[in-house]
Design an enzyme around this catalytic site. Structure first.
Site, PDB file in Angstrom:
ATOM      1  N   LYS A  97       0.480  -1.159   0.348  1.00  0.00           N
ATOM      2  CA  LYS A  97      -0.032  -0.350  -0.128  1.00  0.00           C
ATOM      3  C   LYS A  97       1.072   0.971  -0.464  1.00  0.00           C
ATOM      4  O   LYS A  97       1.687   1.212   0.663  1.00  0.00           O
ATOM      5  CB  LYS A  97      -1.184   0.283   1.292  1.00  0.00           C
ATOM      6  CG  LYS A  97      -2.344   1.477   1.641  1.00  0.00           C
ATOM      7  CD  LYS A  97      -2.568   1.282   2.578  1.00  0.00           C
ATOM      8  CE  LYS A  97      -3.203   2.486   2.444  1.00  0.00           C
ATOM      9  NZ  LYS A  97      -4.019   2.986   3.710  1.00  0.00           N
ATOM     10  N   GLU A 137      -7.854  12.426  12.537  1.00  0.00           N
ATOM     11  CA  GLU A 137      -7.633  11.489  13.190  1.00  0.00           C
ATOM     12  C   GLU A 137      -6.141  11.975  13.930  1.00  0.00           C
ATOM     13  O   GLU A 137      -5.835  12.255  13.743  1.00  0.00           O
ATOM     14  CB  GLU A 137      -6.481  10.767  11.941  1.00  0.00           C
ATOM     15  CG  GLU A 137      -5.925   9.865  12.134  1.00  0.00           C
ATOM     16  CD  GLU A 137      -5.372   8.623  10.705  1.00  0.00           C
ATOM     17  OE1 GLU A 137      -5.584   8.884   9.518  1.00  0.00           O
ATOM     18  OE2 GLU A 137      -4.694   7.426  11.232  1.00  0.00           O
TER      19      GLU A 137
HETATM   20  C1  LIG Z   1      -3.476  11.131   3.401  1.00  0.00           C
HETATM   21  C2  LIG Z   1      -4.653  11.980   4.691  1.00  0.00           C
HETATM   22  O1  LIG Z   1      -6.118  10.910   4.518  1.00  0.00           O
HETATM   23  C3  LIG Z   1      -5.801   9.555   5.623  1.00  0.00           C
HETATM   24  C4  LIG Z   1      -6.636   9.672   6.345  1.00  0.00           C
HETATM   25  C5  LIG Z   1      -7.462   8.942   6.280  1.00  0.00           C
HETATM   26  C6  LIG Z   1      -7.492   8.356   5.055  1.00  0.00           C
HETATM   27  C7  LIG Z   1      -7.710   8.287   4.269  1.00  0.00           C
HETATM   28  C8  LIG Z   1      -7.526   7.237   3.589  1.00  0.00           C
HETATM   29  O2  LIG Z   1      -9.008   7.073   2.901  1.00  0.00           O
HETATM   30  O3  LIG Z   1      -6.805   7.156   2.382  1.00  0.00           O
HETATM   31  C9  LIG Z   1      -5.550   8.783   4.058  1.00  0.00           C
HETATM   32  O4  LIG Z   1      -5.461   7.479   4.554  1.00  0.00           O
HETATM   33  C10 LIG Z   1      -5.270  13.012   3.733  1.00  0.00           C
HETATM   34  O5  LIG Z   1      -6.274  13.637   3.671  1.00  0.00           O
HETATM   35  O6  LIG Z   1      -4.360  13.105   3.042  1.00  0.00           O
END
Ligand SMILES: C=C(O[C@H]1C=CC=C(C(=O)O)[C@@H]1O)C(=O)O
Length: 397
Positions: A141, A195
């Site tokens: 990932k 988060e």
């Molecule tokens: C990297 C980011 O979100 C992360 C946090 C929540 C969901 C995310 C996603 O679904 O990809 C990302 O991992 C951003 O908001 O720039």
């Protein structure tokens, strides 16, 4: 030797009003904190404990340090022991509803870096890397981000932007952190993140990894449908599971017990996310929160897995330096209690310019167009708070 003054404030709104560039502000669902003035600084999370041990404070919990660390753990952070710390109950309790959003004056020049089509091509390249590495210790990932640079007609009013972010989503982790300035102009990381990297209170540790997202819709039926689809999506559940596994593995050496429930839905005004609230009982209740944050950062919610391979792919693919985006912002007291937030949905502000950033986790079956839509929704957290995009009729919370 230093001494830190501490004082309670009646409401988080008073702290927002008192905020000035150079200060540090964080509003969390547990409470709000404002640091003003500087009596000591550190560049690394690992150095904060020793720094705090050298001073005294009015508060029985000892002095507090507040600040930010960048995505790249080899680069210096800015962690400040403020001269004065004021705390207040959570924003959501203080009734910001009497206020209004105050848009920042435009016009704004916009420069996407890279262009959206180039980001979509980057997603394709990353998918090829993932396919090549599958089963061969290659990355499984990779979180790929893009940036939007805005230039306004004059110095950006960071206090106003911070107030707008807090007003738009009082349940978010809303922050402003002073950053090391490149030139003489002050530089601030300002944002509203959903988060939690890690919190430590007494003998317990908490983390709330998010990964797997769907843009919200103004149509309530479509919005509910998107949420239900996200909860069922095998691709998003896989993207999420990778993060939860890394977080639990990083916390396990520090915890006697770990509770890891099934993922549920979390929402911001612009996105749905898959969310897992992890709780651990610490083996040593004195494990400081900066130690836990350093053990967790960067999680695969912002980097990928395995970390080294994902980091290398990011460096090869993203045409900009992330700086403090996808780092962490937080505070700790001298007992080690504190909270560290994943610095996403944020802007790096200096003078009349803002660097906005948004990324998304890429796995084998990610779709480039869906990734563009998702990162656009993520950019809207800041664009709406700036007033660059008009408030739409869509869901706000
Ligand atoms: C990297 C980011 O979100 C992360 C946090 C929540 C969901 C995310 C996603 O679904 O990809 C990302 O991992 C951003 O908001 O720039």
């Amino acid at each position: 030797m230093f001494h830190q003054h501490s004082a309670p404030a009646a409401a988080a709104g008073d702290l927002l009003d008192a905020y000035r560039p150079g200060d540090a502000f964080l509003a969390a669902p547990s409470g709000a904190i404002l640091g003003q003035g500087t009596v000591a600084t550190a560049q690394r999370l690992e150095d904060v404990g020793d720094l705090l041990a050298r001073g005294t404070a009015d508060s029985p919990a000892g002095p507090v340090a507040i600040g930010a660390i960048p995505f790249d753990t080899a680069s210096p952070g800015r962690l400040v022991v403020p001269a004065t710390v004021r705390t207040a109950p959570p924003l959501a309790e203080c009734g910001l509803s009497g206020r209004v959003q105050r848009p920042l004056p435009g016009p704004w020049d916009r420069l996407p870096v890279p262009e959206p089509a180039e980001h979509a091509a980057g997603v394709e390249r990353v998918r090829t890397l993932l396919a090549r590495g599958a089963g061969d210790h290659g990355p499984a990932k990779i979180v790929l981000a893009r940036s939007l640079r805005l230039r306004g007609p004059g110095p950006v009013d960071v206090g106003r932007l911070l107030g707008n972010l807090a007003w738009r989503d009082p349940g978010a982790y809303t922050f402003a952190a002073d950053l090391p300035a490149a030139a003489s102009a002050p530089r601030t990381l300002v944002g509203a993140s959903p988060e939690l990297l890690v919190a430590k209170r007494g003998g317990r540790a908490f983390s709330n990894p998010l990964a797997g997202s769907a843009p919200r819709s103004a149509d309530p039926d479509q919005d509910r449908f998107s949420a239900a689809e996200l909860l069922r999506s095998a691709k998003d559940r896989h993207e999420h599971a990778v993060v939860v596994e890394a977080v639990t593995e990083a916390l396990r050496p520090y915890c006697r017990t770990l509770e890891v429930p099934e993922p549920e839905l979390a929402r911001t005004p612009t996105l749905w996310h898959l969310s897992t609230s992890v709780t651990g009982e610490l083996r040593d209740p004195e494990t400081p929160s900066p130690v836990l944050a350093a053990a967790l950062h960067p999680t695969p919610a912002v980097c990928g897995t395995p970390t080294g391979a994902a980091r290398a792919a990011i460096a090869e693919t993203e045409p900009f330096d992330r700086g403090f985006y996808t780092g962490a912002v937080g505070y700790t007291d001298a007992r080690g209690d504190g909270e560290w937030i994943v610095s996403i949905r944020c802007a790096d502000v200096a003078g009349d310019t803002l660097g906005l950033f948004a990324g998304g986790g890429i796995v084998g079956d990610s779709d480039p167009d869906a990734e563009l839509a998702e990162t656009s929704a993520k950019l809207r957290t800041l664009l709406l708070a700036l007033g660059v995009e008009p408030p739409d009729a869509g869901p706000q919370h």
